[in-house]
Design an enzyme around this catalytic site. Structure first.
Site, mmCIF file in Angstrom:
data_model
loop_
_atom_site.group_PDB
_atom_site.id
_atom_site.type_symbol
_atom_site.label_atom_id
_atom_site.label_comp_id
_atom_site.label_asym_id
_atom_site.label_seq_id
_atom_site.Cartn_x
_atom_site.Cartn_y
_atom_site.Cartn_z
ATOM 1 N N ARG A 123 91.409 11.839 -25.907
ATOM 2 C CA ARG A 123 91.753 10.816 -24.908
ATOM 3 C C ARG A 123 92.178 11.462 -23.598
ATOM 4 O O ARG A 123 91.836 10.986 -22.513
ATOM 5 C CB ARG A 123 92.860 9.908 -25.445
ATOM 6 N N CYS A 135 102.359 8.562 -22.633
ATOM 7 C CA CYS A 135 101.419 8.450 -23.754
ATOM 8 C C CYS A 135 100.498 7.272 -23.462
ATOM 9 O O CYS A 135 100.159 7.014 -22.309
ATOM 10 C CB CYS A 135 102.156 8.292 -25.075
#
Length: 284
Positions: free
Chosen positions: A181, A240
């Site tokens: 990611r 995050c």
């Protein structure tokens, strides 16, 4: 420091010994990503640590924010946890299913709101079950308590502050998402988000900080953080996908005595969901 553990981590064995003690509160803070195919509330109802109350991270949040589970107002937080029978002076142990996933977010929130004695149970409920420890299926009915919040706004980084940090490099950015990611080799699990990372961010996938749901020892945490290119002598902001697993890095930093850190609450759900923010792909 060779095998020393975080002072914020407690064992299931210790928790079991404390059950029922005055001022001892256990909190199930299980929360999952859709891909995990787990439901925290359902699992709690099916069996939890005796006396544990369920802390819903999608409910105890800022209801006015379009972003997921953002930090609630101190007043709302105090009212909600007061209903759960929790006071800021209690000894509070939080856990989740796998061990080190969503519990650190609740640990951070309780501390953010002024509770001092807050811990995370190593191994989580999965470990508790594997060890054959007692489970309760009845839902507890705790007596309401007064939680007097003492909110620390300096521990939370806003979007505008994050924009400034990216521009100036005044804080190191520790991104807890997976390498895929972070580099944009994998799509984001939330629709509508660009892939990649903030300029200058360092990738510290939180899977590197625990093994089988147990937080690594201090020496291993320090090594993982330094291997990610993060200097423990300088300020850090953690981020995050949506502000949950960033708290695992926050927990690791505080465990190592690093106090000059903040959490970017909007995280990638905010930064990657906008069109006016710089995004970098590939390795840092």
């Amino acid at each position: 420091m060779s095998s020393e553990k975080s002072k914020y981590i407690v064992s299931a064995e210790w928790v079991e010994r404390q059950l029922g003690a005055p001022g001892f509160r256990v909190v199930d803070a299980s929360w999952y990503l859709p891909a995990q195919n787990r439901n925290g509330a359902a699992e709690y109802s099916a069996g939890h640590v005796p006396g544990a109350v369920f802390f819903d991270q999608d409910v105890v949040t800022d209801r006015t924010s379009p972003l997921p589970h953002t930090v609630p107002s101190p007043e709302f937080f105090a009212a909600e946890v007061g209903k759960l029978g929790i006071s800021e002076s209690d000894t509070i142990v939080v856990y989740d299913g796998p061990g080190i996933f969503s519990a650190p977010r609740a640990w951070w929130l309780f501390r953010l709101m002024g509770a001092k004695n807050v811990y995370v149970m190593d191994g989580g409920l999965d470990g508790w079950k594997r060890e054959g420890r007692p489970l309760q299926t009845d839902l507890p009915e705790p007596a309401p308590a007064d939680f007097h919040a003492n909110f620390n706004p300096y521990a939370v980084t806003s979007f505008e502050e994050m924009r400034g940090i990216v521009t100036t490099g005044s804080r190191q950015i520790a991104d807890a998402r997976s390498a895929g990611r972070f580099t944009a080799k994998e799509a984001e699990p939330r629709a509508g988000l660009r892939s990649g990372h903030m300029p200058g961010a360092r990738n510290l996938p939180v899977g590197l900080l625990s093994t089988d749901g147990r937080f690594k020892d201090l020496a291993s945490l320090k090594q993982a953080i330094e291997d990610a290119g993060i200097d423990l002598s300088r300020p850090v902001v953690t981020s995050c996908g949506s502000g949950v697993t960033a708290a695992i890095i926050t927990l690791a930093l505080h465990s190592l005595g690093h106090e000059d850190n903040t959490l970017y609450d909007g995280s990638w759900a905010e930064w990657g969901g906008r069109t006016d923010t710089p995004v970098v792909t590939g390795e840092a």
